[in-house]
Write a protein that holds these residues in place. Structure first.
Motif, short mmCIF file in Angstrom:
data_model
loop_
_atom_site.label_atom_id
_atom_site.label_comp_id
_atom_site.label_asym_id
_atom_site.label_seq_id
_atom_site.Cartn_x
_atom_site.Cartn_y
_atom_site.Cartn_z
N ARG A 1 0.83 -1.20 0.00
CA ARG A 1 0.00 0.00 0.00
C ARG A 1 0.87 1.26 0.00
O ARG A 1 0.62 2.20 -0.76
CB ARG A 1 -0.94 0.01 1.20
N ASN B 1 -5.58 5.45 -2.10
CA ASN B 1 -6.31 4.83 -1.00
C ASN B 1 -5.45 4.82 0.26
O ASN B 1 -4.68 3.88 0.50
CB ASN B 1 -6.73 3.41 -1.39
N LEU C 1 -7.76 2.50 5.72
CA LEU C 1 -8.09 1.08 5.77
C LEU C 1 -8.85 0.77 7.06
O LEU C 1 -8.32 0.97 8.16
CB LEU C 1 -6.81 0.23 5.71
N TYR D 1 -10.46 -2.37 9.13
CA TYR D 1 -10.33 -3.83 9.14
C TYR D 1 -10.58 -4.35 10.55
O TYR D 1 -10.61 -3.60 11.52
CB TYR D 1 -8.95 -4.26 8.65
N ARG D 2 -10.79 -5.66 10.66
CA ARG D 2 -10.96 -6.31 11.95
C ARG D 2 -9.83 -7.32 12.13
O ARG D 2 -9.77 -8.33 11.41
CB ARG D 2 -12.32 -7.01 12.05
N ASP E 1 -20.77 -6.36 6.95
CA ASP E 1 -20.02 -6.76 5.78
C ASP E 1 -18.83 -5.81 5.66
O ASP E 1 -18.95 -4.72 5.09
CB ASP E 1 -20.90 -6.69 4.53
N LEU E 2 -17.70 -6.22 6.20
CA LEU E 2 -16.60 -5.29 6.37
C LEU E 2 -16.01 -4.84 5.04
O LEU E 2 -15.61 -3.68 4.90
CB LEU E 2 -15.51 -5.93 7.25
N ASP E 3 -15.95 -5.72 4.07
CA ASP E 3 -15.40 -5.33 2.77
C ASP E 3 -16.22 -4.20 2.16
O ASP E 3 -15.67 -3.25 1.58
CB ASP E 3 -15.39 -6.53 1.82
N GLU E 4 -17.53 -4.30 2.30
CA GLU E 4 -18.40 -3.27 1.73
C GLU E 4 -18.40 -2.01 2.59
O GLU E 4 -18.43 -0.89 2.08
CB GLU E 4 -19.82 -3.85 1.60
N ALA F 1 -15.99 -0.89 4.57
CA ALA F 1 -14.71 -0.20 4.66
C ALA F 1 -14.62 0.98 3.71
O ALA F 1 -14.12 2.05 4.06
CB ALA F 1 -13.57 -1.18 4.40
N LYS F 2 -15.13 0.80 2.48
CA LYS F 2 -15.08 1.91 1.51
C LYS F 2 -15.99 3.05 1.95
O LYS F 2 -15.62 4.22 1.86
CB LYS F 2 -15.46 1.43 0.12
#
Length: 209
Positions: free
Chosen positions: A49, A60, A63, A65-66, A134-137, A139-140
């Protein structure tokens, strides 16, 4: 050297062409505190990154995250910035208005081989009612909301908690905020803080709006 992340780790993750180049640039870039606290697999992703940010390949710098070893209500939020870290006096109010409690912040100063200083800040957040997130969704949405509040493109208030709790993006939150301010102009007998709290407590209602 980078904590347990040698050339082999980076080659395994990024291939025989890119891995050695990343190790050459970042092999001695990280401080002892980072080495003691960050897993090698995460360090590899951080290297990639930071490298992309320095080369201008992407923008970007946030970030959400969990970590794998934490409870269901904890999230971590990382910022990646050139030259100097973000000011805590700017960051903490935004994170708190986004419905999170900041437990701690760990700053890491990085010195790549051919670039100036780079900073990673890792914030530990407590976020109730996010077990099914839904962490992926999310996060953005969270990163976009934080960025626009930090840059002044969006207001920083309790409506921003709807980004996580109601699944709204920052533009949808702006619309809800406009509804609330219009009601205040009409003389509704409730304060903005009260409306923020009610919608945060009833996220499905905010989502339906």
């Amino acid at each position: 050297t980078l904590y347990q992340v040698g050339s082999a780790d980076l080659v395994k993750r990024f291939g025989p062409d890119e891995g050695p180049l990343l190790y050459r640039e970042f092999g001695e870039a990280f401080p002892p505190a980072y080495e003691a606290e960050v897993e090698p697999s995460v360090a590899c992703l951080d290297v990639k990154r930071v490298d992309g940010l320095l080369k201008g390949e992407h923008s970007n710098y946030l970030l959400l995250y969990r970590p794998s070893d934490t409870g269901p209500t904890q999230l971590n939020f990382r910022t990646f910035c050139k030259e100097q870290p973000l000011l805590l006096s700017h960051v903490l109010p935004i994170l708190e208005d986004m419905g999170t409690q900041v437990d701690s912040e760990r700053p890491y100063k990085i010195q790549p081989r051919s670039s100036g200083e780079f900073w990673i800040q890792d914030f530990t957040l407590q976020c109730p009612d996010t077990e099914e997130l839904d962490l992926d969704e999310a996060a953005k949405r969270f990163g976009d909301g934080f960025h626009h509040a930090l840059s002044g493109n969006a207001e920083n208030d309790g409506f921003n908690a709807l980004i996580l709790k109601a699944g709204l993006d920052w533009r949808q939150v702006t619309l809800v905020r406009c509804y609330a301010k219009y009601l205040l102009q009409l003389g509704i007998p409730f304060s903005q803080n009260y409306m923020e709290d009610v919608l945060s407590a009833h996220a499905a209602v905010a989502r339906n709006l």
